[in-house]
Structures are given as structure tokens and as C-alpha cells.
Design a protein around this motif. Structure first.
Motif, short mmCIF file in Angstrom:
data_model
loop_
_atom_site.label_atom_id
_atom_site.label_comp_id
_atom_site.label_asym_id
_atom_site.label_seq_id
_atom_site.Cartn_x
_atom_site.Cartn_y
_atom_site.Cartn_z
N VAL A 31 2.81 37.17 -1.60
CA VAL A 31 1.59 36.98 -2.38
C VAL A 31 0.63 38.13 -2.11
O VAL A 31 0.02 38.68 -3.03
N THR A 32 0.51 38.52 -0.85
CA THR A 32 -0.38 39.63 -0.48
C THR A 32 0.06 40.92 -1.13
O THR A 32 -0.76 41.65 -1.70
N ILE A 33 1.34 41.22 -1.09
CA ILE A 33 1.86 42.42 -1.74
C ILE A 33 1.59 42.37 -3.24
O ILE A 33 1.23 43.37 -3.85
N GLY A 34 1.71 41.18 -3.82
CA GLY A 34 1.44 41.00 -5.24
C GLY A 34 0.00 41.27 -5.63
O GLY A 34 -0.30 41.56 -6.78
N CYS A 35 -0.91 41.18 -4.67
CA CYS A 35 -2.32 41.48 -4.95
C CYS A 35 -2.55 42.98 -5.12
O CYS A 35 -3.60 43.39 -5.63
N GLY A 36 -1.60 43.77 -4.68
CA GLY A 36 -1.70 45.22 -4.84
C GLY A 36 -2.81 45.82 -4.00
O GLY A 36 -3.18 45.28 -2.96
N PRO A 37 -3.36 46.92 -4.48
CA PRO A 37 -4.38 47.64 -3.70
C PRO A 37 -5.70 46.88 -3.56
O PRO A 37 -6.55 47.29 -2.77
N ALA A 38 -5.87 45.78 -4.27
CA ALA A 38 -7.11 45.01 -4.19
C ALA A 38 -7.40 44.55 -2.77
O ALA A 38 -8.56 44.42 -2.39
N ILE A 39 -6.37 44.34 -1.96
CA ILE A 39 -6.59 43.83 -0.60
C ILE A 39 -7.27 44.85 0.31
O ILE A 39 -7.82 44.48 1.34
N TYR A 40 -7.23 46.12 -0.07
CA TYR A 40 -7.80 47.17 0.77
C TYR A 40 -9.25 47.49 0.43
O TYR A 40 -9.89 48.26 1.13
N ASN A 41 -9.75 46.93 -0.65
CA ASN A 41 -11.12 47.18 -1.08
C ASN A 41 -11.99 46.01 -0.68
O ASN A 41 -11.67 44.86 -0.99
N SER A 42 -13.10 46.29 0.00
CA SER A 42 -13.92 45.19 0.53
C SER A 42 -14.44 44.27 -0.57
O SER A 42 -14.61 43.07 -0.35
N ASP A 43 -14.70 44.80 -1.75
CA ASP A 43 -15.21 43.96 -2.84
C ASP A 43 -14.09 43.15 -3.49
O ASP A 43 -14.21 41.94 -3.66
N SER A 44 -13.00 43.80 -3.85
CA SER A 44 -11.94 43.10 -4.57
C SER A 44 -11.04 42.27 -3.67
O SER A 44 -10.27 41.44 -4.16
N SER A 45 -11.12 42.45 -2.36
CA SER A 45 -10.26 41.67 -1.47
C SER A 45 -10.75 40.23 -1.30
O SER A 45 -10.01 39.38 -0.84
N THR A 46 -12.00 40.00 -1.70
CA THR A 46 -12.54 38.64 -1.62
C THR A 46 -12.86 38.11 -3.01
O THR A 46 -12.98 38.87 -3.97
N VAL A 47 -13.00 36.81 -3.09
CA VAL A 47 -13.29 36.14 -4.35
C VAL A 47 -14.76 35.74 -4.37
O VAL A 47 -15.24 35.10 -3.43
N ALA A 48 -15.44 36.13 -5.43
CA ALA A 48 -16.83 35.72 -5.62
C ALA A 48 -16.82 34.35 -6.28
O ALA A 48 -16.86 34.23 -7.51
N ALA A 49 -16.75 33.32 -5.47
CA ALA A 49 -16.52 31.96 -5.95
C ALA A 49 -17.65 31.40 -6.79
O ALA A 49 -17.45 30.42 -7.52
#
Length: 113
Positions: A31-49
Motif C-alpha cells: 500500500v505504501t509503495i502504491g502511494c508513490g512519491p506522496a509519502i516523501y512530501n510532508s504535505d501529501s504524506s498526510t490526509v487533511a481530514a
């Protein structure tokens, strides 16, 4: 240990401590790999719920496009249930953790096998 491995370890800790879920590490990794490069960016790695646009993006891009689910009110209910499980007071909800929980909710683990 690579940065991705460190993040996966952090996500596993969140699942255990904040969600009461013992993660399947193989599935969490996929699942983490499927998120792609988003996991490395502080903004896109989290969800603005609290932002509806973010919730719409999760529904459209992950649940519908990636997991192949049909658009229905159940998708919104599932997103809210997962965010509730993760904890409303928790400001840092990792995208990979939310996606992992949604994958389990809809029993779509086979998508990552």
C-alpha cells in the motif's frame, strides 16, 4: 534502513498505537509503495481530514480509480469511519495508513497480492 522502510515502520506503529490494528507488513509495504512519491512530501504524506476536497480525492483517486469501487454513499461512510478509527484528535493522519485501513475495510487486500 531506507527512508521508505523507516516510514513503513512509522506507519505500522501508528496502526498499532492509534488504530489498535496489528498490520500485515507485506500489505502495508505494498500500500505504501502504491502511494508513490506522496509519502516523501510532508504535505501529501498526510490526509487533511477536515477538507472536503481531500476526502473527495481519496474517494475518487484511491477507492474508485485504484481499488475499482463504484461511487456510492458507502465510500464516504467508510472514509469517515477510518478517519474516526485513526482518531479525530490526531492531526497527522498518514495517507498510507488511511489507504491501508480502507483496503481492509473493503476487503480489497487481493488487489495488492
Amino acid at each position: 534502513m531506507s527512508l521508505r522502510e523507516e516510514l513503513i515502520k512509522k506507519y505500522a506503529e501508528d496502526l498499532k498505537e492509534k488504530c489498535g490494528v496489528t498490520p500485515d507488513m507485506d500489505l502495508l509495504t505494498k500500500v505504501t509503495i502504491g502511494c508513490g512519491p506522496a509519502i516523501y512530501n510532508s504535505d501529501s504524506s498526510t490526509v487533511a481530514a477536515t477538507q472536503q476536497s481531500e476526502l473527495d480525492t481519496i474517494k475518487k483517486n484511491f477507492l474508485i480509480k485504484k481499488l475499482g469501487l463504484k461511487d456510492a454513499p458507502e465510500l464516504d461512510k467508510a472514509i469517515h469511519a477510518v478517519l474516526e478509527k485513526y482518531g479525530k484528535s490526531n492531526k497527522h493522519k498518514y495517507r498510507a495508513v488511511v489507504y491501508y485501513l480502507l483496503t481492509l475495510h473493503f476487503k480489497k487486500e487481493s488487489f495488492y497480492k
